[in-house]
Design an enzyme around this catalytic site. Structure first.
Site, PDB file in Angstrom:
ATOM      1  N   SER A  43      93.587 -13.521 -58.754  1.00 25.76           N
ATOM      2  CA  SER A  43      94.048 -12.979 -57.474  1.00 25.76           C
ATOM      3  C   SER A  43      95.530 -12.605 -57.518  1.00 25.76           C
ATOM      4  O   SER A  43      96.333 -13.260 -58.179  1.00 25.76           O
ATOM      5  CB  SER A  43      93.840 -14.034 -56.388  1.00 25.76           C
ATOM      6  OG  SER A  43      94.560 -13.679 -55.243  1.00 25.76           O
ATOM      7  N   THR A  87      88.503 -15.964 -49.772  1.00 26.59           N
ATOM      8  CA  THR A  87      87.971 -14.735 -50.332  1.00 26.59           C
ATOM      9  C   THR A  87      86.497 -14.896 -50.683  1.00 26.59           C
ATOM     10  O   THR A  87      85.880 -15.927 -50.379  1.00 26.59           O
ATOM     11  CB  THR A  87      88.843 -14.242 -51.519  1.00 26.59           C
ATOM     12  OG1 THR A  87      88.417 -12.930 -51.893  1.00 26.59           O
ATOM     13  CG2 THR A  87      88.761 -15.168 -52.721  1.00 26.59           C
ATOM     14  N   LYS A 145      83.852 -15.950 -47.003  1.00 28.10           N
ATOM     15  CA  LYS A 145      84.441 -15.457 -45.748  1.00 28.10           C
ATOM     16  C   LYS A 145      83.546 -15.682 -44.532  1.00 28.10           C
ATOM     17  O   LYS A 145      84.033 -15.706 -43.410  1.00 28.10           O
ATOM     18  CB  LYS A 145      84.779 -13.967 -45.863  1.00 28.10           C
ATOM     19  CG  LYS A 145      85.957 -13.687 -46.777  1.00 28.10           C
ATOM     20  CD  LYS A 145      86.331 -12.216 -46.749  1.00 28.10           C
ATOM     21  CE  LYS A 145      87.385 -11.902 -47.783  1.00 28.10           C
ATOM     22  NZ  LYS A 145      87.892 -10.530 -47.672  1.00 28.10           N
ATOM     23  N   GLY A 165      79.840   3.771 -46.391  1.00 28.73           N
ATOM     24  CA  GLY A 165      79.443   2.419 -46.793  1.00 28.73           C
ATOM     25  C   GLY A 165      79.179   1.550 -45.583  1.00 28.73           C
ATOM     26  O   GLY A 165      79.670   1.840 -44.477  1.00 28.73           O
ATOM     27  N   GLY A 225      78.863  -2.257 -45.965  1.00 25.47           N
ATOM     28  CA  GLY A 225      78.934  -3.657 -46.395  1.00 25.47           C
ATOM     29  C   GLY A 225      79.835  -4.443 -45.452  1.00 25.47           C
ATOM     30  O   GLY A 225      80.109  -4.018 -44.326  1.00 25.47           O
ATOM     31  N   GLY A 236      93.831   1.493 -51.081  1.00 21.93           N
ATOM     32  CA  GLY A 236      93.795   0.252 -50.312  1.00 21.93           C
ATOM     33  C   GLY A 236      94.896  -0.742 -50.643  1.00 21.93           C
ATOM     34  O   GLY A 236      94.842  -1.900 -50.205  1.00 21.93           O
TER      35      GLY A 236
END
Ligand code: ATR
Length: 292
Positions: free
Chosen positions: A21, A68, A72, A132, A134, A251
């Site tokens: 991460s 994460t 979540k 998308g 998701g 992003g």
């Protein structure tokens, strides 16, 4: 480097895996820049151990946590309190310490809102296309309606997943703003000048030459595009937008600002634009991103 002393407050990330991460870089840099006695590390937590981990963190006086994949949703059951928008989204990525437990927030969505604001992309009264359906799309659909989007079309391979999101968001806000369609529905679009938010995993490294819609007609009619993917730094989706002369963003700022927002909640501080920029520069270096 943050000096660790008896007074040092601890924050961390729970998930699985967590070892690669970028969050430790974000938070330890911010702690240094803000002169705060705080360090941040990662905790690998197996499925089924989330409740135990959260209760244990509170007992250990841990100041705050990030959460994460894949925890979540599961983490919500372990919380003392939850922010209303995180509750409706059904996903929490930030835990803020309170007297008897943690309060959950969704700073992923706060992060995207800050990125959009910084890039001058306003959702108010906007025509939006979400690619998308998701977990990320679900959160973003809530954000769009909360920010006053006029109409949101979710395009997804599995149209039932898009329908489920549309239904939940419309029910929550008591509106009919969100509509679900199969991907090919763009061919019969009457709308133009839309904001495209690319939330699918298609185009993620190493599948960098892929994207959900290749047809240039779709991009000609768009106003601006934001991909939540940041690896590669310029996705196929962004390339297709730019080929039509349209601005497109990745992003990475969403990632930066989800961290900044969590850090601000834990420490009750305001991170300045200069401090955020410094972290952003280090993130790009860490991820090997050279452009601007
Ligand atoms: P999340 O972690 O955000 O929940 P996810 O469930 O993996 O992500 O979903 C990612 C999105 O990418 C979904 O919309 C998925 O489409 P489906 O709902 O039809 O599965 C989309 N996606 C992933 N691979 C795809 C592919 N090869 N073609 C089309 N869509 C794809």
């Amino acid at each position: 480097m943050n000096e660790i002393k008896g007074t040092t407050k601890l924050c961390g990330l729970i998930g699985n895996p967590v070892e690669h991460s970028i969050s430790p870089l974000i938070h330890n840099t911010l702690a240094n820049l803000c002169g705060l006695d705080m360090v941040y590390t990662t905790f690998r937590v197996e499925a089924g151990n989330v409740d135990c981990a959260v209760k244990g963190a509170h007992a250990l006086n841990i100041l705050g946590m990030n959460v994460t994949v894949p925890h979540k949703q599961e983490v919500i059951a372990a919380l003392e309190d939850i922010d209303p928008i995180a509750q409706s989204i059904g996903a929490v990525n930030t835990l803020v310490r309170t007297a008897h437990g943690y309060k959950g927030y969704n700073t992923d969505i706060l992060g995207l809102a800050r990125e959009l604001e910084e890039e001058g992309v306003s959702l108010a009264d906007a025509e939006v296309v979400l690619l998308g359906a998701g977990g990320a799309a679900r959160a973003i659909a809530f954000l769009c309606v909360e920010k006053g989007a006029k109409h949101v079309t979710i395009l997804n391979r599995t149209v039932e997943k898009a329908q489920a999101i549309a239904q939940d968001v419309n029910a929550h806000f008591q509106t009919q703003t969100v509509e679900a369609q199969p991907i090919d529905a763009y061919k019969t679009f009457t709308q133009e000048g839309y904001i495209v938010l690319q939330t699918s995993s298609v185009g993620l490294y190493p599948n960098s030459d892929k994207t959900l819609i290749e047809d240039e007609v779709f991009y000609q009619k768009a106003a601006v595009g934001v991909d939540i993917i940041y690896n590669p730094a310029e996705t196929k989706f962004m390339k297709l937008m730019k080929q039509q002369g349209k601005p497109a963003y990745n992003g990475l700022k969403m990632l930066l600002y989800q961290g900044v927002s969590a850090f601000e909640l834990w420490n009750d501080v305001q991170v300045t634009a200069e401090q955020a920029q410094e972290v952003y520069t280090l993130m790009k270096k860490e991820l090997g991103i050279n452009e601007e």
